[in-house]
Write an enzyme that holds these catalytic residues in place. Structure first.
Site, PDB file in Angstrom:
ATOM      1  N   CYS A  70       0.842  -1.198   0.000  1.00 52.88           N
ATOM      2  CA  CYS A  70       0.000   0.000   0.000  1.00 52.88           C
ATOM      3  C   CYS A  70       0.877   1.247   0.000  1.00 52.88           C
ATOM      4  CB  CYS A  70      -0.992  -0.005   1.154  1.00 52.88           C
ATOM      5  SG  CYS A  70      -0.409   0.735   2.671  1.00 52.88           S
ATOM      6  N   GLU A  71       0.472   2.214  -0.804  1.00 54.29           N
ATOM      7  CA  GLU A  71       1.318   3.404  -0.989  1.00 54.29           C
ATOM      8  C   GLU A  71       1.267   4.340   0.218  1.00 54.29           C
ATOM      9  OE1 GLU A  71      -0.231   5.138  -4.551  1.00 54.29           O
ATOM     10  OE2 GLU A  71      -1.956   6.041  -3.546  1.00 54.29           O
ATOM     11  N   HIS A  72       0.330   4.121   1.128  1.00 53.03           N
ATOM     12  CA  HIS A  72       0.225   5.011   2.289  1.00 53.03           C
ATOM     13  C   HIS A  72       1.149   4.595   3.422  1.00 53.03           C
ATOM     14  CE1 HIS A  72      -3.967   5.467   0.464  1.00 53.03           C
ATOM     15  NE2 HIS A  72      -3.253   6.514   0.123  1.00 53.03           N
ATOM     16  N   HIS A  73       1.372   3.276   3.585  1.00 54.65           N
ATOM     17  CA  HIS A  73       2.160   2.785   4.716  1.00 54.65           C
ATOM     18  C   HIS A  73       3.355   1.946   4.285  1.00 54.65           C
ATOM     19  CE1 HIS A  73      -1.995   3.410   6.235  1.00 54.65           C
ATOM     20  NE2 HIS A  73      -1.352   3.933   7.259  1.00 54.65           N
ATOM     21  N   GLN A 111      -5.486  -0.536  -3.691  1.00 54.17           N
ATOM     22  CA  GLN A 111      -6.140  -1.709  -4.298  1.00 54.17           C
ATOM     23  C   GLN A 111      -7.057  -1.280  -5.441  1.00 54.17           C
ATOM     24  OE1 GLN A 111      -7.880  -4.498  -1.520  1.00 54.17           O
ATOM     25  NE2 GLN A 111      -9.372  -5.184  -3.038  1.00 54.17           N
ATOM     26  N   HIS A 139      -5.370  -5.987   4.002  1.00 53.52           N
ATOM     27  CA  HIS A 139      -4.327  -4.958   4.095  1.00 53.52           C
ATOM     28  C   HIS A 139      -3.699  -5.019   5.484  1.00 53.52           C
ATOM     29  CE1 HIS A 139      -5.330  -2.553   0.398  1.00 53.52           C
ATOM     30  NE2 HIS A 139      -6.307  -3.440   0.451  1.00 53.52           N
ATOM     31  N   CYS A 141      -1.828  -2.941   6.799  1.00 51.62           N
ATOM     32  CA  CYS A 141      -1.886  -1.638   7.473  1.00 51.62           C
ATOM     33  C   CYS A 141      -3.197  -1.488   8.244  1.00 51.62           C
ATOM     34  CB  CYS A 141      -1.703  -0.478   6.494  1.00 51.62           C
ATOM     35  SG  CYS A 141      -2.996  -0.333   5.275  1.00 51.62           S
TER      36      CYS A 141
HETATM   37 ZN    ZN Z   1      -2.032   1.359   4.069  1.00 47.90          ZN
END
Ligand code: ZN
Length: 183
Positions: A70-73, A111, A139, A141
């Site tokens: 995931c690009e956020h975490h 996703q 996920h 995260c």
């Molecule tokens: Zn994430």
């Protein structure tokens, strides 16, 4: 990779970890190798073939493994993809669907984007009458941190062309749902 390894060392140290131990001395190198593997796609040859038999029903390749980040975490999300299409003049070797998903998965993303990207790639390379992609993933995260909602699966779908029509859409989604059913 040297810069990445020294950055990984800095990250671990700045998180208060003692990495000057036998057990963790190699950890920065292993972290970098692991991310490199998660973020590097295979070479994929999406050569298509003429649809000489004139097959015009749904082709569904189910339960293709998905591993992405995931690009956020920068934490992994893991699950399966179900990819279907309604052929027109060209067909694609069945193993290529798994290779395409793997190729698209190996980058930081959401996703939602992974799902639409697989559908769009098939439209570009295969020009079928319709394409449907369903991705179900957990996920980390979300399951290991934050709300710690273990077992929560996120389901996304992308439908293109004639698979957006009510009857074809219902057939595809119910087949994909059956494949994805867990005990
Ligand atoms: Zn994430």
């Amino acid at each position: 990779m040297v810069a990445a390894e020294s950055a990984a060392s800095d990250l671990l140290r700045s998180l208060g970890l003692d990495i000057d131990t036998d057990e963790m001395a190699e950890t920065p190198r292993r972290m970098v190798a692991a991310y490199h593997e998660l973020l590097t796609g295979p070479d994929v040859d999406l050569t298509t073939f003429p649809n000489t038999e004139g097959y015009d029903e749904l082709v569904l390749v189910a339960n293709i493994p998905v591993r992405s980040v995931c690009e956020h975490h920068m934490l992994p999300f893991v699950g399966v993809a179900h990819v279907g299409y309604l052929p027109d003049e060209r067909i694609l070797g069945l193993s290529k669907f798994a290779r395409l998903v793997e190729l698209v998965a190996r980058r930081p993303q959401t996703q939602e984007r992974l799902t639409t990207h697989v559908a769009d790639q098939l439209i570009t390379h295969l020009q079928p009458r319709g394409v449907g992609v369903v991705v179900e993933a957990e996920h980390t995260c979300m399951s290991l941190r934050g709300v710690r909602a273990q077992g929560t699966r996120t389901v996304t779908s992308a439908l293109r062309g004639t698979l957006r029509d009510a009857a074809a859409r219902a057939e595809f989604l119910s087949l994909a749902r059956e494949q994805g059913a867990r005990p």
